[in-house]
Design a protein around this motif. Structure first.
Motif, mmCIF file in Angstrom:
data_model
loop_
_atom_site.group_PDB
_atom_site.id
_atom_site.type_symbol
_atom_site.label_atom_id
_atom_site.label_comp_id
_atom_site.label_asym_id
_atom_site.label_seq_id
_atom_site.Cartn_x
_atom_site.Cartn_y
_atom_site.Cartn_z
ATOM 1 N N ILE A 88 0.842 -1.205 0.000
ATOM 2 C CA ILE A 88 0.000 0.000 0.000
ATOM 3 C C ILE A 88 0.876 1.254 0.000
ATOM 4 C CG2 ILE A 88 -1.653 1.342 1.361
ATOM 5 C CD1 ILE A 88 -2.864 -1.375 2.237
ATOM 6 N N ALA A 89 1.906 1.267 0.832
ATOM 7 C CA ALA A 89 2.793 2.427 0.895
ATOM 8 C C ALA A 89 3.504 2.642 -0.439
ATOM 9 C CB ALA A 89 3.818 2.250 2.015
ATOM 10 N N SER A 125 5.142 0.012 10.801
ATOM 11 C CA SER A 125 4.252 -0.178 11.936
ATOM 12 C C SER A 125 4.879 0.368 13.218
ATOM 13 C CB SER A 125 3.928 -1.666 12.099
ATOM 14 O OG SER A 125 3.085 -1.859 13.201
ATOM 15 N N PHE A 126 6.158 0.132 13.409
ATOM 16 C CA PHE A 126 6.821 0.635 14.601
ATOM 17 C C PHE A 126 7.061 2.137 14.537
ATOM 18 C CE2 PHE A 126 7.647 -3.879 15.043
ATOM 19 C CZ PHE A 126 7.294 -4.052 16.368
ATOM 20 N N VAL A 127 7.336 2.667 13.339
ATOM 21 C CA VAL A 127 7.464 4.123 13.193
ATOM 22 C C VAL A 127 6.115 4.785 13.469
ATOM 23 C CG1 VAL A 127 7.890 5.978 11.530
ATOM 24 C CG2 VAL A 127 9.437 4.042 11.652
ATOM 25 N N GLY A 128 5.046 4.197 12.961
ATOM 26 C CA GLY A 128 3.712 4.711 13.257
ATOM 27 C C GLY A 128 3.400 4.652 14.740
ATOM 28 N N GLY A 129 3.851 3.599 15.417
ATOM 29 C CA GLY A 129 3.681 3.493 16.864
ATOM 30 C C GLY A 129 4.459 4.564 17.603
ATOM 31 N N ILE A 170 5.088 4.991 4.630
ATOM 32 C CA ILE A 170 5.252 6.048 3.626
ATOM 33 C C ILE A 170 6.397 6.967 4.027
ATOM 34 C CG2 ILE A 170 4.165 8.137 2.697
ATOM 35 C CD1 ILE A 170 1.521 6.563 2.644
ATOM 36 N N LEU A 171 6.463 7.321 5.290
ATOM 37 C CA LEU A 171 7.550 8.175 5.774
ATOM 38 C C LEU A 171 8.910 7.515 5.543
ATOM 39 C CD1 LEU A 171 8.272 10.796 7.316
ATOM 40 C CD2 LEU A 171 8.116 9.451 9.402
ATOM 41 N N LEU A 172 9.034 6.249 5.893
ATOM 42 C CA LEU A 172 10.295 5.532 5.666
ATOM 43 C C LEU A 172 10.626 5.422 4.183
ATOM 44 C CD1 LEU A 172 10.055 2.614 8.239
ATOM 45 C CD2 LEU A 172 11.558 4.596 8.327
#
Length: 84
Positions: free
Chosen positions: A17-18, A41-45, A70-72
């Motif tokens: 998706i990203a 997932s961990f960056v979002g966390g 997306i950020l990564l």
């Protein structure tokens, strides 16, 4: 055993998706796409922790995972253009 398979499947979906939401080409295979989703997932966390508190190391839900991935991915694409 099933939780590992679940993380792999979740990482693959989030990574795909990203990658579909970020314009341009991202030269990465299936394994890197899975790692992108899991790391996202961990960056979002971590972003969720900064915004509202909680555990510093935590996974996030679908939306947070996609935002983190997306950020990564944007950082990775910009970095690879800068190095080349």
């Amino acid at each position: 055993m099933f939780s590992i398979i679940g993380w792999i499947f979740f990482g693959l979906l989030v990574g795909l998706i990203a990658r579909s939401l970020v314009p341009g080409t991202q030269p990465m295979g299936c394994f890197r796409t899975i790692m992108l989703g899991v790391a996202g997932s961990f960056v979002g966390g971590a972003i969720g922790y900064l915004l509202q508190g909680g555990s510093a190391v935590q996974s996030s839900g679908w939306i947070g995972s996609i935002v983190g991935a997306i950020l990564l991915l944007v950082i990775s694409v910009r970095r690879s253009k800068f190095i080349d």
